[in-house]
Design a protein around this motif. Structure first.
Motif, PDB file in Angstrom:
ATOM      1  N   LEU A 170       0.825  -1.207   0.000  1.00 12.69           N
ATOM      2  CA  LEU A 170       0.000   0.000   0.000  1.00 12.69           C
ATOM      3  C   LEU A 170       0.864   1.264   0.000  1.00 12.69           C
ATOM      4  N   SER A 171       1.967   1.222   0.764  1.00 12.03           N
ATOM      5  CA  SER A 171       2.852   2.391   0.803  1.00 12.03           C
ATOM      6  C   SER A 171       3.521   2.615  -0.547  1.00 12.03           C
ATOM      7  N   VAL A 172       3.834   1.518  -1.269  1.00 13.46           N
ATOM      8  CA  VAL A 172       4.424   1.662  -2.600  1.00 13.46           C
ATOM      9  C   VAL A 172       3.420   2.302  -3.562  1.00 13.46           C
ATOM     10  N   LEU A 173       2.159   1.861  -3.490  1.00 14.49           N
ATOM     11  CA  LEU A 173       1.134   2.472  -4.343  1.00 14.49           C
ATOM     12  C   LEU A 173       0.978   3.960  -4.033  1.00 14.49           C
ATOM     13  N   LEU A 174       1.001   4.298  -2.745  1.00 12.86           N
ATOM     14  CA  LEU A 174       0.915   5.714  -2.367  1.00 12.86           C
ATOM     15  C   LEU A 174       2.128   6.494  -2.877  1.00 12.86           C
ATOM     16  N   ALA A 175       3.306   5.868  -2.812  1.00 11.46           N
ATOM     17  CA  ALA A 175       4.524   6.544  -3.257  1.00 11.46           C
ATOM     18  C   ALA A 175       4.530   6.755  -4.761  1.00 11.46           C
ATOM     19  N   LEU A 176       3.919   5.846  -5.525  1.00 11.87           N
ATOM     20  CA  LEU A 176       3.916   5.978  -6.975  1.00 11.87           C
ATOM     21  C   LEU A 176       2.846   6.936  -7.482  1.00 11.87           C
ATOM     22  N   THR A 177       1.735   7.038  -6.764  1.00 10.26           N
ATOM     23  CA  THR A 177       0.629   7.882  -7.252  1.00 10.26           C
ATOM     24  C   THR A 177       0.498   9.195  -6.499  1.00 10.26           C
ATOM     25  N   GLY A 178       0.906   9.227  -5.229  1.00  9.60           N
ATOM     26  CA  GLY A 178       0.703  10.424  -4.419  1.00  9.60           C
ATOM     27  C   GLY A 178       1.542  11.620  -4.831  1.00  9.60           C
ATOM     28  N   PRO A 179       2.874  11.495  -4.926  1.00 13.41           N
ATOM     29  CA  PRO A 179       3.691  12.661  -5.277  1.00 13.41           C
ATOM     30  C   PRO A 179       3.314  13.323  -6.597  1.00 13.41           C
ATOM     31  N   PRO A 180       3.042  12.566  -7.701  1.00 11.50           N
ATOM     32  CA  PRO A 180       2.623  13.268  -8.925  1.00 11.50           C
ATOM     33  C   PRO A 180       1.330  14.057  -8.767  1.00 11.50           C
ATOM     34  N   LEU A 181       0.354  13.489  -8.041  1.00 11.50           N
ATOM     35  CA  LEU A 181      -0.894  14.218  -7.822  1.00 11.50           C
ATOM     36  C   LEU A 181      -0.650  15.489  -7.014  1.00 11.50           C
ATOM     37  N   ILE A 182       0.157  15.383  -5.980  1.00 13.73           N
ATOM     38  CA  ILE A 182       0.439  16.549  -5.144  1.00 13.73           C
ATOM     39  C   ILE A 182       1.255  17.581  -5.919  1.00 13.73           C
ATOM     40  N   ALA A 183       2.208  17.111  -6.742  1.00 15.83           N
ATOM     41  CA  ALA A 183       2.996  18.049  -7.546  1.00 15.83           C
ATOM     42  C   ALA A 183       2.107  18.812  -8.515  1.00 15.83           C
ATOM     43  N   ARG A 184       1.163  18.111  -9.147  1.00 17.99           N
ATOM     44  CA  ARG A 184       0.256  18.806 -10.068  1.00 17.99           C
ATOM     45  C   ARG A 184      -0.629  19.797  -9.327  1.00 17.99           C
ATOM     46  N   LEU A 185      -1.082  19.423  -8.132  1.00 19.05           N
ATOM     47  CA  LEU A 185      -1.917  20.334  -7.340  1.00 19.05           C
ATOM     48  C   LEU A 185      -1.127  21.571  -6.933  1.00 19.05           C
ATOM     49  N   ALA A 186       0.106  21.361  -6.462  1.00 21.95           N
ATOM     50  CA  ALA A 186       0.932  22.501  -6.058  1.00 21.95           C
ATOM     51  C   ALA A 186       1.286  23.374  -7.255  1.00 21.95           C
ATOM     52  N   ALA A 187       1.594  22.757  -8.394  1.00 23.92           N
ATOM     53  CA  ALA A 187       1.947  23.532  -9.581  1.00 23.92           C
ATOM     54  C   ALA A 187       0.750  24.327 -10.098  1.00 23.92           C
ATOM     55  N   ALA A 188      -0.441  23.707 -10.065  1.00 24.80           N
ATOM     56  CA  ALA A 188      -1.626  24.430 -10.518  1.00 24.80           C
ATOM     57  C   ALA A 188      -1.908  25.628  -9.620  1.00 24.80           C
ATOM     58  N   SER A 189      -1.712  25.454  -8.305  1.00 27.02           N
ATOM     59  CA  SER A 189      -1.930  26.573  -7.385  1.00 27.02           C
ATOM     60  C   SER A 189      -0.921  27.692  -7.639  1.00 27.02           C
ATOM     61  N   SER A 190       0.345  27.324  -7.832  1.00 26.40           N
ATOM     62  CA  SER A 190       1.368  28.340  -8.090  1.00 26.40           C
ATOM     63  C   SER A 190       1.116  29.052  -9.409  1.00 26.40           C
ATOM     64  N   ARG A 191       0.736  28.284 -10.429  1.00 28.29           N
ATOM     65  CA  ARG A 191       0.506  28.923 -11.721  1.00 28.29           C
ATOM     66  C   ARG A 191      -0.670  29.891 -11.659  1.00 28.29           C
ATOM     67  N   ARG A 192      -1.710  29.526 -10.913  1.00 26.82           N
ATOM     68  CA  ARG A 192      -2.864  30.423 -10.795  1.00 26.82           C
ATOM     69  C   ARG A 192      -2.469  31.752 -10.165  1.00 26.82           C
ATOM     70  N   LEU A 193      -1.486  31.717  -9.272  1.00 28.42           N
ATOM     71  CA  LEU A 193      -1.065  32.933  -8.578  1.00 28.42           C
ATOM     72  C   LEU A 193       0.033  33.677  -9.327  1.00 28.42           C
ATOM     73  N   LEU A 194       0.904  32.949 -10.031  1.00 29.91           N
ATOM     74  CA  LEU A 194       2.074  33.578 -10.656  1.00 29.91           C
ATOM     75  C   LEU A 194       1.855  33.983 -12.101  1.00 29.91           C
ATOM     76  N   ALA A 195       0.980  33.277 -12.802  1.00 31.08           N
ATOM     77  CA  ALA A 195       0.778  33.593 -14.213  1.00 31.08           C
ATOM     78  C   ALA A 195      -0.103  34.830 -14.351  1.00 31.08           C
ATOM     79  N   PRO A 196       0.182  35.683 -15.305  1.00 36.45           N
ATOM     80  CA  PRO A 196      -0.686  36.856 -15.515  1.00 36.45           C
ATOM     81  C   PRO A 196      -2.048  36.429 -16.030  1.00 36.45           C
TER      82      PRO A 196
END
Length: 413
Positions: A170-196
């Motif tokens: 279960l931890s391996v599944l979380l490690a393979l799927t969790g970080p990409p989802l969180i990275a996309r969420l963090a990147a989308a939030s940053s882009r919404r604030l940083l992009a004109p």
């Protein structure tokens, strides 16, 4: 799942975890920087903040631009870095539209970026932690066994295999799927604030068009004045001299025919010099070598004639509009001339390549640096030519060198 697919998932998760780790580091840096910015803003009331706040805002811009550069992999749409502030005064820094976006992004990144970054990085390392803790169940007291997930105790090798192995999977599944989802969420939030916003992009586009239109009109006026001056001081003067010599020969023909020969010889020489000057003048308007050999061939000839030892790295350019060829040709020529005359460079290089619909030229020299638009008209003229074709010119020339001039022009047909 085959080995190559597994490697793909692991590689993607590792890149996402790296993005999350850097996001957490930026967030922690902003946790320190934000109170400093607030304190410096208060100090503006007594004048001290007017000196230190621009420096801190430039540091914030570096962090924000680092985030903008990293968004392309994880955000739906990449964001172009805003670039360093062109002027150092507080008024100029605050008037930059990107500064407001930087300040809006900073507190959100300090909170959400830190939390999401830590969660993403920890999820990637979670399988290793589970494996170590399950394997070391015997280290923990018998009355307080280790509980890795879901509050289920592990107190023997049997429970380690029965409970630990599913928890590790279960931890391996979380490690393979969790970080990409969180990275996309963090990147989308940053882009919404940083992009004109779309309105800001349109306003910046209109301002850029107004600026380039003004620059093109100014450059056109300067070019007309140069043409008039060159014709007046060069070709016209030689033609006047030629007319005078022919008139003198005409008057001398009846009284002293033998003296006419030398006069006609000087007149012919003057005509040849006038034609040579006129050819050089026409080359300064539109170099014939561009029509004969194309941009790559023309720049090869320019590099070969450069007084400084120079190397050319020319890629496949395809079809380039004539106005773009002229702008890039004169920009490279002027940059190499500056390297020879003012930079005291020992070597230079020209790299020309096309990526999609963008033509990019980079001119580098190892001279003393310190090139700035305020020190002469060369860089200003280059910028006007490039911006007139909707291009961008960047100059990096720290004291001591090297100088790197980058020209990017759209060349879509």
């Amino acid at each position: 799942m085959d080995l190559s697919t597994t490697r793909t998932y692991v590689s993607r998760s590792a890149r996402a975890a790296g993005y999350c780790a850097i996001a957490a580091a930026h967030g922690l840096a902003l946790v320190v920087l934000i109170p400093v910015l607030v304190y410096s803003a208060v100090l503006c009331l007594v004048g001290v903040g007017l000196l230190v706040l621009p420096l801190e805002l430039r540091l914030l811009r570096r962090l924000a631009d680092a985030e903008r550069s990293r968004l392309g992999r994880w955000a739906a749409t990449p964001t172009t870095p805003a670039g360093p502030h062109t002027r150092s005064t507080l008024r100029a820094v605050l008037s930059d539209p990107a500064t407001g976006r930087d300040l809006r992004w900073a507190p959100c990144m300090a909170v959400a970026g830190t939390l999401l970054g830590l969660i993403g990085a920890v999820l990637f390392l979670f399988p290793a932690a589970v494996l170590v803790l399950v394997g070391l169940w015997w280290v923990f007291p018998a009355d307080e066994p280790i509980k890795v997930m879901m509050n289920i105790p592990i107190d023997g090798w049997g429970s380690a295999l029965r409970i630990g192995v599913p928890q590790f999977v279960l931890s391996v599944l979380l490690a393979l799927t969790g970080p990409p989802l969180i990275a996309r969420l963090a990147a989308a939030s940053s882009r919404r604030l940083l992009a004109p916003s779309a309105a800001a992009v349109l306003a910046e586009r209109v301002a850029a068009l107004n600026r380039t239109r003004t620059g093109a009109i100014t450059a056109h006026g300067d070019e007309l004045r140069r043409i008039e001056r060159d014709l007046h001081d060069g070709t016209q003067a030689r033609l006047v001299s030629l007319a005078m010599q022919l008139g003198l020969a005409e008057r001398t023909l009846g009284s002293d025919p033998e003296a006419v020969g030398p006069l006609l010889t000087r007149a012919r020489e003057g005509a040849e010099e006038a034609m040579a000057e006129l050819r050089d003048f026409l080359r300064s308007i539109y170099p014939p070598v561009l029509a004969d050999r194309g941009l790559a061939g023309a720049l090869s000839a320019v590099v070969a004639r450069c007084p400084v030892p120079a190397a050319a790295h020319l890629g496949e350019l395809g079809e380039v509009p004539a106005q773009v060829e002229v702008a890039v040709y004169f920009a490279v020529t002027e940059a190499l001339t500056n390297a020879a005359k003012h930079s005291h460079a020992r070597s230079a290089s020209v790299t020309l390549a096309r990526a999609g619909d963008t033509l990019r030229a980079e001119i580098t020299d190892d001279g003393r640096g310190g090139a700035a638009e305020g020190h002469g008209t060369g860089l200003r003229g280059m910028r006007r030519r490039v911006e007139a074709v909707d291009g961008v010119l960047r100059v990096q020339s720290p004291p001591g060198g090297p100088t790197v001039i980058t020209v990017e022009c759209p060349c879509a047909s």
